[in-house]
Design a protein around this motif. Structure first.
Motif, short mmCIF file in Angstrom:
data_model
loop_
_atom_site.label_atom_id
_atom_site.label_comp_id
_atom_site.label_asym_id
_atom_site.label_seq_id
_atom_site.Cartn_x
_atom_site.Cartn_y
_atom_site.Cartn_z
N ASP A 8 37.02 38.67 37.68
CA ASP A 8 36.81 39.12 39.06
C ASP A 8 38.01 38.68 39.89
O ASP A 8 38.20 37.49 40.14
N TYR A 9 38.81 39.65 40.34
CA TYR A 9 39.98 39.36 41.15
C TYR A 9 39.76 39.76 42.61
O TYR A 9 40.72 39.94 43.36
N SER A 10 38.51 39.91 43.03
CA SER A 10 38.25 40.35 44.41
C SER A 10 38.71 39.28 45.40
O SER A 10 38.80 38.09 45.07
N SER A 12 38.70 36.53 48.16
CA SER A 12 37.73 35.52 48.57
C SER A 12 37.77 35.25 50.07
O SER A 12 36.91 34.58 50.63
N SER A 13 38.80 35.79 50.72
CA SER A 13 38.92 35.68 52.18
C SER A 13 39.84 36.79 52.68
O SER A 13 40.47 37.49 51.88
N ASP A 25 44.15 35.37 48.85
CA ASP A 25 43.33 34.45 48.06
C ASP A 25 42.35 35.27 47.23
O ASP A 25 41.47 35.94 47.77
N LEU A 26 42.51 35.20 45.90
CA LEU A 26 41.66 35.95 44.99
C LEU A 26 40.70 35.00 44.27
O LEU A 26 41.01 33.83 44.07
N LYS A 27 39.55 35.52 43.88
CA LYS A 27 38.55 34.68 43.22
C LYS A 27 39.06 34.15 41.88
O LYS A 27 38.96 32.97 41.61
N THR A 29 37.77 34.51 38.85
CA THR A 29 36.65 33.97 38.06
C THR A 29 36.44 34.83 36.82
O THR A 29 36.34 36.05 36.91
N VAL A 43 35.04 25.48 42.72
CA VAL A 43 36.41 25.84 43.10
C VAL A 43 36.99 24.74 43.98
O VAL A 43 36.39 24.34 44.98
#
Length: 228
Positions: A8-10, A12-13, A25-27, A29, A43
């Motif tokens: 998951d590269y969505s 995060s902010s 800032d990418l997740k 995960t 994290v």
């Protein structure tokens, strides 16, 4: 990523836009494929040093690699079976083990092929360092004789502790790695053939892991992990 894991590269902010650059800032995960349950890791925020001389700068936290380890452990990727038909360099058999360990020769008079089952006992521990990271593996290796009717007869089981390092590089928009085994330790956990000194087997077992498991792992690492 592959049949075992997804990433998951969505965001995060919200993107932070500055005059000379943009921060994203990418997740980052990694999950077992089709299983988006929460990660056991927390994290930890980190900062990136100024890299104004580069058009694009990527930074990975330890969390990214920890979730990768968790995902592949959950998918069973660290469990490996080595059998006679898959061993590239020599045929492993009770005769070979019996020539080293007299107890095996007494227990299995008739030569049979041998199967090795390497299993992870816990999630491999990742420690991130500059340009590489180390992996600490705790598991077991079961040695079984394969009988003519294709059933197996357990001979003995060993505890395995291994430390390896993975060097990283980026090529063709993928993060690739190369595994190198640093340290390997065995101890006898259970034996159906009687007690013996496990040190007698360390050389042949190390050789099997170096010629079978490590090349297989590097072949998978060379396929790379797609970057955002």
């Amino acid at each position: 990523i592959d049949d075992l894991a997804e990433v998951d590269y969505s965001l995060s902010s919200l993107p932070a836009v500055f005059q000379p650059f943009i921060d994203l800032d990418l997740k980052g995960t990694v999950f077992p494929a089709g299983n988006y349950t929460g990660s056991p890791y927390v994290v930890a925020p980190f900062t990136v040093a100024d890299q104004s001389d580069s058009m694009l700068f990527l930074a990975f936290s330890e969390y990214f690699f920890q979730t990768s380890s968790f995902a592949y452990y959950t998918a069973g990727a660290f469990n490996v079976t080595i059998a006679e038909e898959t061993c590239s360099y020599f045929n492993i058999s009770t005769e070979i083990f019996g020539s080293i360990i007299p107890e095996v020769a007494k227990y299995s008079v008739t030569p049979y092929p041998v199967m090795l089952k390497l299993m992870a006992a816990e999630i491999p521990v990742i420690s991130l360092k500059q340009d590489s990271f180390t992996v600490d593996f705790q598991g077991s290796m079961e040695v079984l004789a394969v009988l003519p009717d294709s059933t197996t007869q357990p001979l003995f089981t060993m505890n395995v502790a291994a430390n390896s390092s993975i060097s990283l590089n980026i090529f063709d928009q993928k993060l690739m790695g190369s595994l190198c085994l640093n340290r390997l330790q065995f101890s006898l956990a259970h034996s159906n053939v009687g007690f013996f000194e496990i040190s007698l087997l360390e050389n042949i077992l190390s050789y099997i892991l170096q010629t079978e498991v490590i090349p297989s792992a590097n072949a998978k690492l060379s396929k790379g992990l797609p970057l955002p």
